[in-house]
Every structure is written in structure tokens, then in C-alpha cells.
Enzyme design. Structure first.
Site, short mmCIF file in Angstrom:
data_model
loop_
_atom_site.label_atom_id
_atom_site.label_comp_id
_atom_site.label_asym_id
_atom_site.label_seq_id
_atom_site.Cartn_x
_atom_site.Cartn_y
_atom_site.Cartn_z
N MET A 36 0.83 -1.14 0.07
CA MET A 36 -0.06 0.23 0.08
C MET A 36 0.74 1.35 0.05
SD MET A 36 -3.20 -0.97 2.54
CE MET A 36 -3.64 0.68 2.60
N VAL B 100 -6.11 6.71 6.74
CA VAL B 100 -5.10 6.43 8.20
C VAL B 100 -5.12 5.10 8.37
CG1 VAL B 100 -5.43 8.76 9.09
CG2 VAL B 100 -7.24 6.91 9.46
N GLY B 101 -5.71 3.97 7.85
CA GLY B 101 -6.01 2.66 8.22
C GLY B 101 -4.58 1.89 7.88
N CYS B 102 -4.55 0.66 8.51
CA CYS B 102 -3.28 -0.18 8.09
C CYS B 102 -3.60 -1.27 6.94
CB CYS B 102 -2.78 -1.00 9.33
SG CYS B 102 -2.41 0.19 10.53
N ILE B 103 -4.79 -1.26 6.59
CA ILE B 103 -5.34 -2.33 5.67
C ILE B 103 -5.87 -1.63 4.38
CG2 ILE B 103 -7.38 -3.82 5.35
CD1 ILE B 103 -5.19 -5.31 6.93
#
Lengths: 174, 103
Positions: A36, B100-103
Site C-alpha cells: 500500500m 489512516v488505516g493499516c489495511i
């Protein structure tokens, strides 16, 4: 004061040697997170980590409830305080590991963390590489056809290090 | 801080993300995409940008898994459309905050 920008992480190679659900998820999350951010990622599954690539086991990985002295961390999933101890002997009772696994899977789904099979697909689709360790395959009498279809290759240790070559590569062992 | 994008002054944070998604225009998308090395934008890019803006307007969480399963774009396509950090880049171009998420 150092005004130079630090050298970025360009590639992360994660060796996964554990095959419990809690042993595998962190590596999957870190690999996906790398992709990501535009960082190359590869996962090298070895020893019991192969449990996460074996077609017959990968959908049923379990949380280890024996010998895990930090299981009190799971108490909030039951609405109990995190300080409540979880004696390891309880973890050996039938069904406890299944129940802990069920709880973790439920929490993960809430956080939009996919199950292992879908997670492997996600990482693979994002350009991450999935490798299996040849020596561990031989030890566990596994063949490539026993593994999840998306496995890129079965590698020797030497080939894994070759694959990891490059400035800005970091290798992690979990 | 202020920044002029496509001839209009807008508010951005220190990383260049618009702080008010309502200041965004489709013309700004082209300009930001140019800075991010994603230009020229195609209809496929714009579909993703529209979808992300809809999610943000609903204050829904934006995850790579969610976008990949949305039917708007597959995970593979998303990575191909926005190489080198798809959600971050697409969000920046779409004028919404950095995920802001990690996924």
C-alpha cells in the site's frame, strides 16, 4: 540536525515460520501494508508457516491458546478487563482454541482484515510475492500442488536471498 | 497552508492533501495526478476518484480490501492505475484526506 532524507525502505522480505493464526496475520498485514505504501513485498513461508499455504489447512488456522502468556490481551473481546489472567491450562481445554479463533476472526472482519486465503490473494494481486521453502516442503512431504494456487515459487534458502537482493531491502523473521 | 492547484487557491496539509474536499474540482485532479506521476487520467482513474469521494462524503472507512471488492475496480487494476501507493495517491488526487488505516 540532519536535513538529508533517510533512505526509504524499498523492499521487505518476511520469513514466516509460525503457522498459528496469530503467527501468520502480522506478516500478512505488514506485507499488505508495504504494498500500500509502494514498497515491494515478499513472503517466504517455512517450517510451520507452511500451514498458511497448505490448501487443506489454510482456511482453518487457529489462535494458539497454550503457552501464550499474553492471552489476557484477548479479554476485551469478551468484554472483560485486559488485566484478567488467562491461565495456560485453560487454553488446553477442548474448544478453547476454536473459541479464541472465532473471536479473533470476528474482530478482524470488523477491521476489514480478510481471512487468510483472501489475504494471500490481496497481497498477490497487489504485486507481492508468495514463496514456499523447499526444505520445509521436503520435511513435511508437501508438493507444490498441495499449496495454494497463487504461490509464486518454491525456493531454496539461497534463492530466497537472491530474490531479496537490492539496496533498501529489509528481511524480517517472524 | 495554501496552495494554488489548477489556478485555484486551496487549503492543503503539509503533505499536499486537500483539507476540505469541497474545494476540489476535476481539473485539480489532473494537476495533482501530474505531480504524482499518474497523469494522464483516464475514465478508469476518474471512476476510482469518484468512488473514493463518495466513501469519504459518507465518512466510510477506506481500505484497500473494500475498494478492491467494490466492483468499481479490482485490486490488480487499482495498483496498475495508481502505481506506488494506490490508496494514498488516489486519495490525494481525489482531494480527500490520506487514509489512516493499516489495511
Amino acid at each position: 540536525m540532519n536535513s538529508e532524507k533517510p533512505a526509504p525502505v524499498k523492499k521487505i522480505c518476511i520469513i514466516v515460520s509460525k503457522g498459528s493464526l496469530d503467527g501468520v496475520y502480522p506478516a500478512l498485514i505488514m506485507a499488505n501494508g508495504a504494498r500500500m505504501e509502494g514498497i515491494e513485498a515478499s513472503l517466504f513461508f517455512t517450517f510451520f508457516g507452511l500451514n498458511a499455504l497448505n490448501q487443506t489447512t489454510l482456511d482453518d488456522l487457529k489462535v494458539a491458546t497454550v503457552g501464550n502468556s499474553a492471552l489476557n490481551m484477548a479479554m476485551p473481546m469478551l468484554g472483560l478487563p485486559m488485566t484478567m489472567p488467562f491461565p495456560t491450562v485453560l487454553g488446553a481445554l477442548p474448544g478453547v482454541s476454536n473459541f479464541a479463533t472465532h473471536l479473533m476472526n470476528k474482530e478482524m472482519e470488523k477491521l476489514d482484515v480478510p481471512p487468510v486465503r483472501e489475504f494471500l490473494e490481496l497481497i498477490s494481486d497487489s504485486g507481492g510475492k508468495i514463496f514456499a521453502c523447499k526444505l520445509a516442503m521436503d520435511m513435511f512431504k508437501l508438493k507444490k500442488e498441495d499449496l495454494w494456487d497463487g504461490v509464486d515459487d518454491v525456493l531454496t534458502v539461497g534463492q530466497f536471498y537472491e530474490e531479496s537482493a537490492g539496496e533498501g531491502t529489509h528481511i524480517l523473521f517472524t | 497552508m495554501k496552495k494554488t492547484i489548477a489556478g485555484t487557491e486551496v487549503d492543503v496539509n503539509e503533505e499536499g492533501y486537500l483539507t476540505d474536499m469541497n474545494q476540489w474540482t476535476p481539473e485539480m485532479a489532473d494537476a495533482i495526478a501530474g505531480e504524482e506521476g499518474v497523469a494522464p487520467l483516464t475514465d478508469d482513474h476518474r471512476k476510482v476518484l469518484t468512488y473514493l469521494r463518495e466513501l469519504q462524503a459518507q465518512h466510510a472507512s477506506i481500505t484497500i480490501r473494500g475498494v478492491g471488492k467494490s466492483g468499481v475496480v479490482t485490486t490488480k487494476e487499482l495498483y496498475a492505475l495508481f502505481p506506488g501507493g494506490p490508496l494514498k495517491k488516489a486519495s490525494k488526487i481525489a482531494g480527500i484526506p490520506k487514509p489512516v488505516g493499516c489495511i
